[in-house]
Scaffold this motif. Structure first.
Motif, mmCIF file in Angstrom:
data_model
loop_
_atom_site.group_PDB
_atom_site.id
_atom_site.type_symbol
_atom_site.label_atom_id
_atom_site.label_comp_id
_atom_site.label_asym_id
_atom_site.label_seq_id
_atom_site.Cartn_x
_atom_site.Cartn_y
_atom_site.Cartn_z
ATOM 1 N N UNK A 13 14.828 19.835 -11.666
ATOM 2 C CA UNK A 13 15.642 19.156 -10.662
ATOM 3 C C UNK A 13 16.248 20.149 -9.677
ATOM 4 N N UNK A 14 16.751 21.270 -10.175
ATOM 5 C CA UNK A 14 17.367 22.266 -9.301
ATOM 6 C C UNK A 14 16.403 23.378 -8.913
ATOM 7 N N UNK A 15 15.444 23.672 -9.787
ATOM 8 C CA UNK A 15 14.547 24.803 -9.531
ATOM 9 C C UNK A 15 13.367 24.387 -8.662
ATOM 10 N N UNK A 16 13.634 24.251 -7.381
ATOM 11 C CA UNK A 16 12.600 23.981 -6.391
ATOM 12 C C UNK A 16 11.772 25.251 -6.179
ATOM 13 N N UNK A 17 10.632 25.164 -5.507
ATOM 14 C CA UNK A 17 9.869 26.382 -5.213
ATOM 15 C C UNK A 17 10.687 27.431 -4.465
ATOM 16 N N UNK A 18 11.543 26.984 -3.551
ATOM 17 C CA UNK A 18 12.366 27.929 -2.791
ATOM 18 C C UNK A 18 13.350 28.662 -3.703
ATOM 19 N N UNK A 19 13.972 27.921 -4.607
ATOM 20 C CA UNK A 19 14.905 28.532 -5.550
ATOM 21 C C UNK A 19 14.163 29.493 -6.482
#
Length: 209
Positions: free
Chosen positions: A117-123
């Protein structure tokens, strides 16, 4: 009496050595090229760990397990918001990759998130950039992440009942050694030192070459 006890202890030790040697030979005769390297055991054998997958890497590319595991990999399940354990484990794994590289042994560090949920590719890109060049960070949908975690028997649970933004995630902290072809051959516990991990992983890499 004391001499007899010493003799008995010596005999038992000899039997234990012979048994260990017999087990080693049995593994070798069964075609296990990594028998001399193994330090862990698991129900169903190490071949029971792993699964095919398609996930999203930190460059926002969809990648398969075959593309990710094109070289020996130290695979860890964690998340970028983890306050302490994950950064320390990933840093250790990254240093092990460097030690092995200095020995002429190629491997890579891979982290699959337990917090999609929080760990997008950008993150994930920001997180992997803090470590060595070549680290791979993988995320995906809730369903994709659940499936890949099941494949490696990795327990995780988000404590987001009251706070949907700053929650923590419980998860297991083993690191797996995955060989090309998505073949898991060993796991290293969180408590293992950098030196021991590099030595053990190096044994597998040399045996495979």
């Amino acid at each position: 009496m004391a001499e007899r006890r010493i003799l008995m202890m010596g005999s038992l030790a000899a039997v234990a050595v012979l048994a260990a040697g017999g087990a080693f030979l049995a593994l070798r005769s069964a075609g296990d090229e990594f028998a001399q390297c193994r330090g862990s055991s698991a129900g169903g054998g190490m071949e029971a760990f792993g699964t095919a997958f398609t996930l999203t890497d930190q460059e926002n590319r969809r990648v398969t397990d075959g593309q990710v595991f094109d070289k020996p990999s130290l695979l860890y399940f964690g998340y970028t918001f983890c306050p302490d354990v994950c950064p320390m484990d990933v840093a250790r794994n990254d240093l092990a990759v460097e030690i092995l590289k200095d020995q002429g042994l190629e491997t890579q560090s891979v982290m699959i998130t337990v917090d999609p949920r929080r760990d997008t590719p950008e993150v994930m890109a920001d997180f992997t950039a803090q470590f060595g060049e070549g680290m791979v960070g993988l995320t995906g949908s809730e369903e994709e992440i659940a499936a890949v975690n099941r494949g490696w028997r990795n327990y995780y649970k988000a404590h987001d009942e009251e706070d949907k933004e700053y929650y923590l995630v419980d998860h297991m902290t083993n690191t797996f050694l995955v060989m090309p072809g998505n073949r898991t051959v060993e796991y290293f516990p969180n408590a293992m030192s950098l030196e021991d991990m590099a030595d053990r992983a190096g044994c597998f890499l040399r045996a495979a070459s």
